[in-house]
Design a protein around this motif. Structure first.
Motif, mmCIF file in Angstrom:
data_model
loop_
_atom_site.group_PDB
_atom_site.id
_atom_site.type_symbol
_atom_site.label_atom_id
_atom_site.label_comp_id
_atom_site.label_asym_id
_atom_site.label_seq_id
_atom_site.Cartn_x
_atom_site.Cartn_y
_atom_site.Cartn_z
ATOM 1 N N ILE A 277 0.855 -1.185 0.000
ATOM 2 C CA ILE A 277 0.000 0.000 0.000
ATOM 3 C C ILE A 277 0.892 1.237 0.000
ATOM 4 O O ILE A 277 1.673 1.461 0.929
ATOM 5 C CB ILE A 277 -0.917 0.015 1.240
ATOM 6 N N THR A 278 0.794 2.035 -1.047
ATOM 7 C CA THR A 278 1.701 3.176 -1.196
ATOM 8 C C THR A 278 1.575 4.144 -0.030
ATOM 9 O O THR A 278 2.573 4.538 0.590
ATOM 10 C CB THR A 278 1.414 3.911 -2.522
ATOM 11 N N ASN A 279 0.356 4.533 0.293
ATOM 12 C CA ASN A 279 0.104 5.456 1.406
ATOM 13 C C ASN A 279 -0.978 4.877 2.311
ATOM 14 O O ASN A 279 -2.101 4.636 1.853
ATOM 15 C CB ASN A 279 -0.338 6.825 0.887
ATOM 16 N N PHE A 280 -0.642 4.690 3.564
ATOM 17 C CA PHE A 280 -1.592 4.144 4.534
ATOM 18 C C PHE A 280 -1.688 5.093 5.727
ATOM 19 O O PHE A 280 -0.673 5.571 6.242
ATOM 20 C CB PHE A 280 -1.129 2.768 5.013
ATOM 21 N N LYS A 281 -2.932 5.358 6.153
ATOM 22 C CA LYS A 281 -3.141 6.177 7.351
ATOM 23 C C LYS A 281 -4.234 5.564 8.205
ATOM 24 O O LYS A 281 -5.287 5.198 7.694
ATOM 25 C CB LYS A 281 -3.522 7.618 6.987
ATOM 26 N N LEU A 282 -3.955 5.447 9.479
ATOM 27 C CA LEU A 282 -4.937 4.950 10.446
ATOM 28 C C LEU A 282 -5.192 6.038 11.485
ATOM 29 O O LEU A 282 -4.247 6.562 12.088
ATOM 30 C CB LEU A 282 -4.415 3.692 11.135
ATOM 31 N N THR A 283 -6.457 6.360 11.705
ATOM 32 C CA THR A 283 -6.857 7.316 12.729
ATOM 33 C C THR A 283 -7.766 6.613 13.726
ATOM 34 O O THR A 283 -8.725 5.942 13.323
ATOM 35 C CB THR A 283 -7.602 8.514 12.110
ATOM 36 N N VAL A 284 -7.454 6.750 15.007
ATOM 37 C CA VAL A 284 -8.268 6.164 16.079
ATOM 38 C C VAL A 284 -8.766 7.283 16.966
ATOM 39 O O VAL A 284 -7.969 8.127 17.413
ATOM 40 C CB VAL A 284 -7.457 5.143 16.911
ATOM 41 N N GLU A 285 -10.064 7.299 17.228
ATOM 42 C CA GLU A 285 -10.636 8.345 18.074
ATOM 43 C C GLU A 285 -11.382 7.726 19.249
ATOM 44 O O GLU A 285 -12.143 6.775 19.085
ATOM 45 C CB GLU A 285 -11.588 9.230 17.266
ATOM 46 N N ARG A 286 -11.139 8.254 20.429
ATOM 47 C CA ARG A 286 -11.802 7.794 21.646
ATOM 48 C C ARG A 286 -12.707 8.889 22.186
ATOM 49 O O ARG A 286 -12.653 10.048 21.746
ATOM 50 C CB ARG A 286 -10.765 7.426 22.713
#
Length: 330
Positions: A277-286
């Motif tokens: 995957i060229t660009n991967f972003k994971l965002t986690v919000e609580r």
């Protein structure tokens, strides 16, 4: 948070050339060891096609919503048409009171292609565990078998079979139809026709035909409410599953039992594409009143980008682990 792989049963987002039943029966669901009742959804799997790569994946995870934006690039000079499948996990017909809200997930699934909301087809499969003889005793196999055609033979339609998802059909009604059904194939799964309890699972699958135009990026987005479970106490036996760090452990040990909620998301199927995957972003919000804990086994660093928000970025990402996250009440 320290790195540690986690083991959970999750659903797969499967891109395939055909709607192949042998693929569908590999998708299962199970409750966590402490009966929190959460099962995972999400993830992207592809039967390898050397001409299609995942250019980017932007993944947002909270207790209320999963949102994923993908960019798939057709590297060839020809259009490629695939059948895209999004299978939910196979969930049990009987669930505990703290089991994940399957109805909310079922009702909330939406998908957009190049910014246009589409209406995917809906399918349902059922699964049962066959009876086996082990050490002289009759027991049930650990592996489920697709029994959809048996259910249909017994007069059960798709609305009946997806009752565990929609709550619109009573499980007892389905069970009685099976008990009364004159189909010898059921003897492989039902030990006692007088026992009203029957163990079976229901799986919902969404599908649509997708054209990937030659030398073009196709944008696919989907959103849904995740299957979230919870328990009154996050015990030490779960610390490793969510990579609880030392300071959080100390706080939990001092304060006593802490309620928590958890969800799972599969990442490893992203390794099945033509390239990383060229660009991967994971965002986690609580939520503001929570702590969040999860494992990460990649090169990217976990960054806190807001009071309640965490972010991880990866380049040329080849995922080797899946993702489980705990939201712990402060």
């Amino acid at each position: 948070m320290k790195n540690k792989n986690v083991d959970a049963v999750k659903a797969h987002f499967i891109f395939s050339i055909k709607l192949v039943c042998s693929l569908l029966i590999t998708v299962t669901a199970a409750q966590a060891n402490d009966s929190t009742g959460y099962v995972g959804t999400g993830g992207v799997e592809y039967i390898k096609n050397k001409n299609i790569s995942m250019h980017s994946e932007d993944l947002y995870i909270s207790k209320d919503k999963i949102r994923v934006n993908y960019e798939f690039e057709n590297l060839s000079n020809k259009d490629i048409t695939e059948t895209i499948l999004f299978p939910m996990p196979a969930i049990p017909s009987f669930t505990d009171s703290d089991y994940a809200d399957t109805n909310a997930t079922y009702d909330s699934f939406q998908v957009w292609v190049n910014g246009k909301l589409i209406n995917p087809d809906l399918h349902v499969r059922t699964f049962m565990r066959p009876i086996v003889v082990k050490d002289g005793d009759r027991t049930y196999s650990e592996t489920s078998v697709d029994t959809t055609e048996i259910f249909k033979f017994c007069g059960l339609n798709e609305a009946d079979m997806r009752g565990p998802w929609t709550y619109q059909v009573e499980t007892e009604y389905v069970n009685q139809r099976l008990l009364n059904c004159n189909n010898k194939k059921l003897d492989r799964f039902i030990d006692d026709r007088e026992d009203p309890y029957i163990d079976w699972d229901s799986q919902v699958i969404y599908s649509w035909e997708q054209k990937f135009k030659a030398n073009t990026v196709t944008e696919i987005k989907h959103t849904y409410t995740p299957l979230v479970g919870g328990s009154v106490h996050l015990g030490e036996e779960q610390f490793a599953d969510f990579c609880v760090d030392a300071s959080t452990k100390q706080g939990l040990n001092k304060s006593g039992p802490r309620p928590y909620q958890a969800l799972s998301y599969i990442l490893t199927t992203g390794a099945n594409w033509a390239k990383p995957i060229t660009n991967f972003k994971l965002t986690v919000e609580r939520d503001p009143n929570e702590l969040v804990s999860f494992c990460w086994k990649g090169k990217g660093k976990v960054k806190k980008i807001g009071p309640t928000t965490f972010e991880i970025k990866e380049s040329n990402f080849m995922p080797t682990h899946d993702f489980d996250v705990a939201f712990i009440i402060k």
